[in-house]
Design a protein around this motif. Structure first.
Motif, PDB file in Angstrom:
ATOM      1  N   SER A 136       0.906  -1.115  -0.159  1.00 46.21           N
ATOM      2  CA  SER A 136      -0.176   0.032   0.045  1.00 46.21           C
ATOM      3  C   SER A 136       0.903   1.558   0.366  1.00 46.21           C
ATOM      4  O   SER A 136       1.749   1.178   0.174  1.00 46.21           O
ATOM      5  N   GLN A 187       0.634   3.953   2.191  1.00 54.45           N
ATOM      6  CA  GLN A 187       1.505   3.818   3.179  1.00 54.45           C
ATOM      7  C   GLN A 187       2.012   3.306   3.834  1.00 54.45           C
ATOM      8  O   GLN A 187       3.257   3.491   4.135  1.00 54.45           O
ATOM      9  N   THR A 205      -6.110 -16.011   6.694  1.00 52.50           N
ATOM     10  CA  THR A 205      -5.115 -15.727   7.285  1.00 52.50           C
ATOM     11  C   THR A 205      -4.545 -16.635   7.520  1.00 52.50           C
ATOM     12  O   THR A 205      -2.776 -16.578   7.528  1.00 52.50           O
ATOM     13  N   TYR A 206      -4.550 -17.869   7.674  1.00 52.69           N
ATOM     14  CA  TYR A 206      -3.375 -18.998   8.975  1.00 52.69           C
ATOM     15  C   TYR A 206      -3.022 -19.713   7.279  1.00 52.69           C
ATOM     16  O   TYR A 206      -2.489 -20.736   7.466  1.00 52.69           O
ATOM     17  N   LYS A 244      -4.715  -8.015   1.361  1.00 49.28           N
ATOM     18  CA  LYS A 244      -3.821  -7.019   0.924  1.00 49.28           C
ATOM     19  C   LYS A 244      -2.944  -6.098   3.015  1.00 49.28           C
ATOM     20  O   LYS A 244      -1.675  -5.266   2.376  1.00 49.28           O
ATOM     21  N   PHE A 245      -3.195  -6.697   3.475  1.00 44.92           N
ATOM     22  CA  PHE A 245      -3.000  -6.527   4.952  1.00 44.92           C
ATOM     23  C   PHE A 245      -1.707  -6.646   5.704  1.00 44.92           C
ATOM     24  O   PHE A 245      -1.592  -8.558   4.391  1.00 44.92           O
ATOM     25  N   SER A 246      -1.370  -6.355   6.007  1.00 40.32           N
ATOM     26  CA  SER A 246       0.160  -7.737   6.886  1.00 40.32           C
ATOM     27  C   SER A 246       0.013  -8.127   8.196  1.00 40.32           C
ATOM     28  O   SER A 246      -1.059  -7.221   8.739  1.00 40.32           O
ATOM     29  N   ARG A 247       0.364  -9.069   8.279  1.00 39.37           N
ATOM     30  CA  ARG A 247       0.251  -9.362   9.397  1.00 39.37           C
ATOM     31  C   ARG A 247       0.348  -9.026  10.298  1.00 39.37           C
ATOM     32  O   ARG A 247       1.953  -9.001  10.365  1.00 39.37           O
TER      33      ARG A 247
END
Lengths: 277, 264
Positions: free
Chosen positions: A2, A4, A202-203, A274-277
Motif C-alpha cells: 500500500s 502507506q 489468514t492462516y 492486502k493487510f500485513s500480518r
C-alpha cells in the motif's frame, strides 16, 4: 504494497541515511537488492567454473557451467523434455489441488466437530510425524507406474501444512473478537462469514507455499521410485548414463518450477490479503 | 435518546477447574441514569469486567437481574455497544471497513451510515487512515478506531472495559480528553471500567468503587467538577483531594478485609 507502507519504508530508509550522514548507494537505490542478488549468482558461477577448470572434483561428477547451459538448451529447444515437464507439472498441480481440497474439508471437520477431532487426533499426529515419502514404493506397487502414485504422494505431502493451518485458523480465534461478534448480535453464519473464514484464510495462505513445494517434492520422489516419464525419471536416466550436465540442467528446471509455484501462490495471496500480518 | 442501566442484586459465581466456587460478584445494586457517565473503579479481580459483560448480555448473572430501561438483559442488544481493552479490530479489514463492521453484520450499509462512519473517523482524527490496515496504526490510533466503531450504530449505552488501560499515560490522557469531547457531542449513557483513580475522577459523573473477594460496590462517589472539563482540572487541588479520598476508601477496605482474615 500500500501507499502507506511504501511511505513507511521510505522514511525508514531516509532516517538511516540521515543518521549516519552518508549517501550509501545500497541504502538508497531501489535496484540495489537486485544487483546484489545477481552478484551472488555471478560469484557462484565463477567459483563453479574455477572449480571445474582446476579439477577440484572429477569431471565425471562436476560438469562445467557451459556444458550445463548447453545441455539445458538442448533439452528445452530440442523439445525432448517438454512432455516430461508437462507430466511433472500436471502431477504437481493435481497433487496440490487434491491435497488442498482434502485439507480444507477434513481440517474444517476437525475444527467444528469435536467428536471427529477427539477420535482421529492421535492418528493424525502419527501420520504427521511419519516420514511419508517412505511409503512411495508401496504406493507405486498399489497404484502402478502411471500418474496416480505420484499424485497420491504429492497430495499427502501437500495435505498436512494446509490441514494444520486450517484447523488452527478456525479454532485459534481471539476471544474478544468472538465477544465482539456476539455483542453485535452476529448469529452463527455471520460469525463464520465475518470472523471465522477470514481468520482461517489468514492462516491458510502462508501454508500454501509450503504445500505447493511439498507437492512437487512428493511427485519427484514418486517418479524416482517408478516412472517412464516426468522430470524425476529424466534425472534418474541421466544419472544412470553419467550425463551429469544433464542432471544439473533438469535440477535448474525444477528450481524454476518451484520458484514459479512459490510466486504464483504469493501473487494470489497478495490479491486476497492486502493487510500485513 | 439515552437509556438507563439498572442492576438489582446481581451476583456471579464461577466454578474453577478444582471444582471450587468463586464469588466473582456478590449482590451488586447500581443505577446508571440515562446520559450518565459512571466509572466502575477497582483493583483487578474485583469483578468489574464481569459486571460489564453481564450488562452487555454476554454473560448471564448467577443471581439478581440487570435491566436496560424497562427490559431485562438476557442477550446483547442493538442499543448497547462494547469497547474492549484491546482494540479488537479485524486485521484483514481496513480501518473504515472495521468501523462499518456493525452495519455489515446487521445486513446493509445505508448511505447515511457510511457518511456517519466518515464523520466519526474525522472526529477521532483518523480520516487519513480510512484505507489503512490496523497493523499500520499505533495502539492509540487503533483504540480510536475501535471507539468510532462502537458509535457507528448510534448506541444509547456504551460499555467500556478499560479501553485506555493498555496505553501509556500520556496517550491515555489525550484519549481521555478526546473521548470526553466526543461524548459531549454524542451523549450516551456510559459505563466505564478502569483501575486508574485519576482517570475515573477525570471522566465520570459518578464513581462506583469496587472491592474484591467477593466483588462488590463498596462506595459510590459523585464527582462534583463541572463540564466541560479540560486538562487543567488534572492539576487542581480539588482533583487531587478527590483522588486522595478515593484512595482512602481502598485503604480502609483492604484494612477491614485484612481484619476479617485475622479474626477467628
Amino acid at each position: 504494497m500500500s501507499l502507506q507502507q511504501e511511505e513507511k519504508v521510505e522514511t525508514a530508509a531516509l532516517g538511516k541515511v540521515g543518521a549516519n550522514q552518508r549517501n550509501r548507494w545500497w541504502a538508497r537505490s531501489r535496484w540495489a537488492p537486485v544487483v546484489l542478488a545477481a552478484a551472488v549468482l555471478v560469484l557462484v558461477v565463477v567459483v563453479w567454473q574455477i572449480a571445474y577448470a582446476a579439477r577440484f572434483a572429477s569431471r565425471l561428477v562436476l560438469p562445467s557451467p557451459g556444458n550445463t547451459v548447453a545441455s539445458l538448451g538442448r533439452g528445452l529447444f530440442g523439445g525432448e523434455w517438454w512432455p516430461h515437464i508437462q507430466v511433472t507439472l500436471i502431477e504437481t498441480l493435481a497433487a496440490f489441488a487434491i491435497g488442498l481440497v482434502a485439507a480444507l474439508v477434513i481440517g474444517s471437520l476437525f475444527a467444528f466437530l469435536p467428536l471427529v477431532r477427539k477420535t482421529f487426533y492421535p492418528y493424525v499426529i502419527a501420520i504427521q510425524t511419519f516420514p511419508k515419502i517412505a511409503i512411495a514404493p508401496l504406493l507405486v506397487t498399489w497404484l502402478g507406474y502411471g500418474l496416480a502414485p505420484k499424485i497420491a504422494i504429492g497430495a499427502l505431502l501437500a495435505f498436512f501444512p494446509i490441514f494444520t493451518n486450517t484447523v488452527a485458523g478456525f479454532t485459534e480465534v481471539d476471544k474478544d473478537e468472538l465477544d465482539l461478534m456476539r455483542s453485535l448480535r452476529a448469529g452463527w453464519r455471520k460469525q463464520l462469514r465475518y470472523l471465522l473464514v477470514p481468520n482461517a484464510v489468514t492462516y491458510i495462505f502462508p501454508a500454501l507455499n509450503v504445500a505447493a513445494v511439498n507437492a512437487l517434492l512428493g511427485v519427484i520422489v514418486g517418479e524416482f521410485v517408478g516412472a517412464q516419464e516426468g522430470l524425476g525419471y529424466i534425472i534418474q536416466q541421466k544419472a544412470f548414463l553419467g550425463d551429469i550436465a544433464g542432471v544439473f540442467a533438469v535440477l535448474i528446471i525444477l528450481a524454476a518450477i518451484g520458484l514459479g509455484l512459490f510466486f504464483i501462490v504469493k501473487f494470489v495471496e497478495s490479491r486476497f490479503t492486502k493487510f500485513s500480518r | 435518546m439515552e437509556k438507563g442501566v439498572y442492576l438489582r442484586g446481581v451476583s456471579k459465581k464461577f466454578v474453577t477447574r478444582q471444582q471450587e466456587t468463586v464469588d466473582a460478584l456478590s449482590a451488586v445494586d447500581l443505577a446508571v441514569e440515562p446520559g450518565e457517565f459512571i466509572s466502575l473503579l477497582g483493583p483487578s479481580g474485583c469483578g468489574k469486567s464481569t459486571l460489564l459483560k453481564i450488562v452487555a448480555g454476554l454473560l448471564p448473572p448467577s443471581g439478581g437481574s440487570a435491566w436496560l430501561d424497562g427490559h431485562e438483559i438476557v442477550e446483547p442488544s442493538d442499543s448497547v455497544s462494547f469497547v474492549f481493552q484491546k482494540p479488537t479490530l479485524l486485521r484483514w479489514r481496513s480501518i473504515q471497513d472495521n468501523v462499518l463492521l456493525p452495519l455489515d453484520v446487521a445486513g446493509s450499509r445505508p448511505k447515511e451510515a457510511v457518511e456517519y462512519a466518515k464523520e466519526l473517523l474525522a472526529l477521532v482524527k483518523l480520516s487519513d487512515f480510512a484505507n489503512a490496515y490496523p497493523s499500520e496504526l499505533s495502539g492509540g490510533m487503533q483504540q480510536r478506531a475501535a471507539i468510532a466503531r462502537s458509535l457507528v450504530s448510534h448506541p444509547d449505552v456504551l460499555l467500556m472495559d478499560e479501553p485506555f488501560g493498555a496505553l501509556d499515560e500520556f496517550t491515555r490522557e489525550t484519549l481521555n480528553e478526546e473521548f470526553i469531547e466526543l461524548w459531549q457531542r454524542e451523549p450516551k449513557t456510559v459505563l466505564f471500567v478502569t483501575h486508574s483513580i485519576a482517570e475515573s475522577v477525570f471522566m465520570s459523573d459518578r464513581i462506583a468503587v469496587m472491592g474484591a473477594r467477593p466483588g462488590r460496590i463498596i462506595d459510590e462517589i459523585t464527582v462534583p467538577f463541572p463540564r466541560p472539563r479540560g486538562a487543567e482540572l488534572r492539576k487542581s487541588k480539588e482533583f487531587f483531594d478527590l483522588v486522595a479520598r478515593i484512595r482512602e476508601t481502598f485503604d480502609l477496605a483492604s484494612e477491614s478485609s485484612a481484619r476479617e482474615v485475622v479474626a477467628p
